[in-house]
Enzyme design. Structure first.
Site, mmCIF file in Angstrom:
data_model
loop_
_atom_site.group_PDB
_atom_site.id
_atom_site.type_symbol
_atom_site.label_atom_id
_atom_site.label_comp_id
_atom_site.label_asym_id
_atom_site.label_seq_id
_atom_site.Cartn_x
_atom_site.Cartn_y
_atom_site.Cartn_z
ATOM 1 C CD GLU A 172 2.693 13.362 6.665
ATOM 2 O OE1 GLU A 172 3.177 12.302 7.636
ATOM 3 O OE2 GLU A 172 3.091 12.540 4.925
ATOM 4 C CG HIS A 211 -1.319 11.685 4.796
ATOM 5 N ND1 HIS A 211 -2.622 11.959 4.004
ATOM 6 C CD2 HIS A 211 -1.095 11.107 4.437
ATOM 7 C CE1 HIS A 211 -2.893 10.986 3.669
ATOM 8 N NE2 HIS A 211 -1.707 10.357 4.032
ATOM 9 C CG HIS A 247 1.052 4.218 3.020
ATOM 10 N ND1 HIS A 247 0.162 5.278 2.795
ATOM 11 C CD2 HIS A 247 0.790 4.102 4.743
ATOM 12 C CE1 HIS A 247 -0.241 5.786 3.667
ATOM 13 N NE2 HIS A 247 0.069 5.301 5.268
ATOM 14 C CG HIS A 272 2.595 1.696 -13.882
ATOM 15 N ND1 HIS A 272 1.224 0.904 -13.034
ATOM 16 C CD2 HIS A 272 1.983 2.661 -14.382
ATOM 17 C CE1 HIS A 272 0.575 1.528 -13.285
ATOM 18 N NE2 HIS A 272 1.397 2.962 -12.973
#
Length: 312
Positions: A58, A61, A123, A214
Site C-alpha cells: 500500500e 502504491h 476506482h 463478467h
C-alpha cells in the site's frame, strides 16, 4: 527540448500503467488497509513502522501514485506550452489531471471512511481513463515531428459505430472485472467458461452472478473485436494505422481471455491476475486512440468535401 518532452511522456505513461497495476495488486493481495485509516500518511507516519507485506504494498502504491502525479503535472504544463496548438492537447491535459485527482480522492475516501464495493469498483475505471488520456497525449507529442502521423485517416460510418460502441462497452467490461475483484468473486466458480460447480444450473447467489456476468461480457467483447478486426483486414489494408491497430487489439483481447481462464485454472495466480489487468489497460488505451482517429476522420471528410466543392 522536444526530445526531453518525449522521454517525460513515455516515463509518465509507464508510470500511469504502474499505478493501474499497483492498484490491482493492492486489491488482489488485500492490502488496501495496509496503512490503516490514515491518508496521505501511512499509519499516521511519514515512514511507516513496523512494515508488514500489506503495508509495503500500500505504501509503495501511494509513493508511485504521488510521483506519477508530479510527473503528470510537469508533462501537462510542458505539453500545453509546446503542442497546445494541436486541438486535442488541452482537452487531454485537463482530462488526465481531473481523473488522476478523482482517483486519488476516491482512494483516500475508501481508506478513511470506507466505501461500497460497487463504488470501489469504479476506482480502476477512473484510473484507466487517466492512463488513456496520458497515453494519447504521448502519441500527440510523437506526432509533432511527423515520424508518427495518423492525421489523414478516413473511417466509414459502420466502422465508426462499431468502434465507439465497443469502446464504451469495454468500460462496462472493466467495471464488471473490478467488481469481481472487490466482491471476492474471482474463484466462486471453479469451472470455466461455465459456472457448473459440480451441478449444471444457473448462478445461485450474487457472487456467481457477478462472476458469470463478467464472463459473458468478456465473451461478447471478444466476438465484437474479432468482427471489427475482420472488417479492418478486409477494408483498411491501405490505412496501416487502423489495419495493424485492430490486429493488435484482437491479440490483446485474446490474451485477456486466456489470462481470465488461467486465473481460474491456477486458482488466482497473482502474476496472471496482474497480467489480466495489464492486457485490458493496454486494450482500452488502444481503443481510446481509435476514438481520437474517428474525430480526425470527421474533420478530414469535411475538408475533402470542401476541396471538392472549391475545385468545381
Amino acid at each position: 527540448m522536444r526530445r526531453g518532452l518525449k522521454w517525460l511522456a513515455i516515463l509518465t505513461t509507464l508510470g500511469m500503467l504502474f499505478v493501474l497495476i499497483g492498484g490491482a495488486l493492492v486489491t488482489k493481495t488485500g492490502s488496501s488497509m495496509g496503512c490503516g485509516r490514515s491518508w496521505p500518511l501511512c499509519n499516521g507516519q511519514l515512514i511507516p513502522s513496523p512494515i508488514t507485506p500489506e503495508t509495503l504494498i500500500e505504501f509503495a502504491h501511494r509513493l508511485v501514485s504521488g510521483g506519477v502525479g508530479f510527473l503528470l503535472l510537469i508533462l501537462s504544463i510542458w505539453s500545453w506550452k509546446t503542442i497546445g496548438h494541436k486541438r486535442e492537447t488541452k482537452f487531454l491535459v485537463l482530462l488526465s489531471l481531473f481523473f488522476l485527482i478523482l482517483q486519488a480522492l476516491i482512494g483516500a475516501a475508501a481508506v478513511m471512511w470506507g466505501q461500497s464495493k460497487f463504488i470501489l469498483a469504479l476506482h480502476f475505471g477512473i484510473s484507466l481513463i487517466s492512463f488513456a488520456s496520458v497515453f494519447l497525449l504521448t502519441l500527440l507529442i510523437f506526432e509533432v515531428d511527423q515520424k508518427f502521423d495518423a492525421s489523414k485517416i478516413i473511417i466509414d460510418k459502420r466502422m465508426k459505430i462499431h468502434t465507439i460502441g465497443v469502446t464504451i462497452y469495454s468500460y462496462l467490461v472493466v467495471y464488471s472485472g473490478a467488481l469481481v475483484r472487490h466482491t471476492n468473486s474471482s474463484l466462486i466458480c471453479r469451472d470455466w467458461p461455465l459456472c457448473l460447480n459440480d451441478a449444471p444450473a444457473l448462478p445461485t447467489n450474487l457472487y456467481e452472478w457477478v462472476q458469470m456476468g463478467h464472463r459473458l461480457a468478456a465473451g461478447i467483447i471478444f466476438l465484437w473485436i474479432a468482427y471489427i478486426t475482420y472488417l479492418s483486414v478486409r477494408h483498411y489494408k491501405k490505412q496501416q494505422v487502423l489495419y495493424k491497430g485492430w490486429i493488435i487489439a484482437f491479440i490483446l483481447v485474446c490474451l485477456q481471455v486466456i489470462a481470465g481462464a488461467l486465473i481460474i485454472f491456477t486458482r488466482l495466480n497473482l502474476y496472471i491476475a496482474l497480467a489480466h489487468a495489464l492486457f485490458i489497460s493496454c486494450l482500452f488505451g488502444l481503443l481510446s486512440y481509435f476514438l481520437l482517429l474517428i474525430g480526425r476522420s470527421k474533420k478530414n471528410m469535411v475538408q475533402i468535401s470542401k476541396d471538392r466543392f472549391e475545385s468545381k
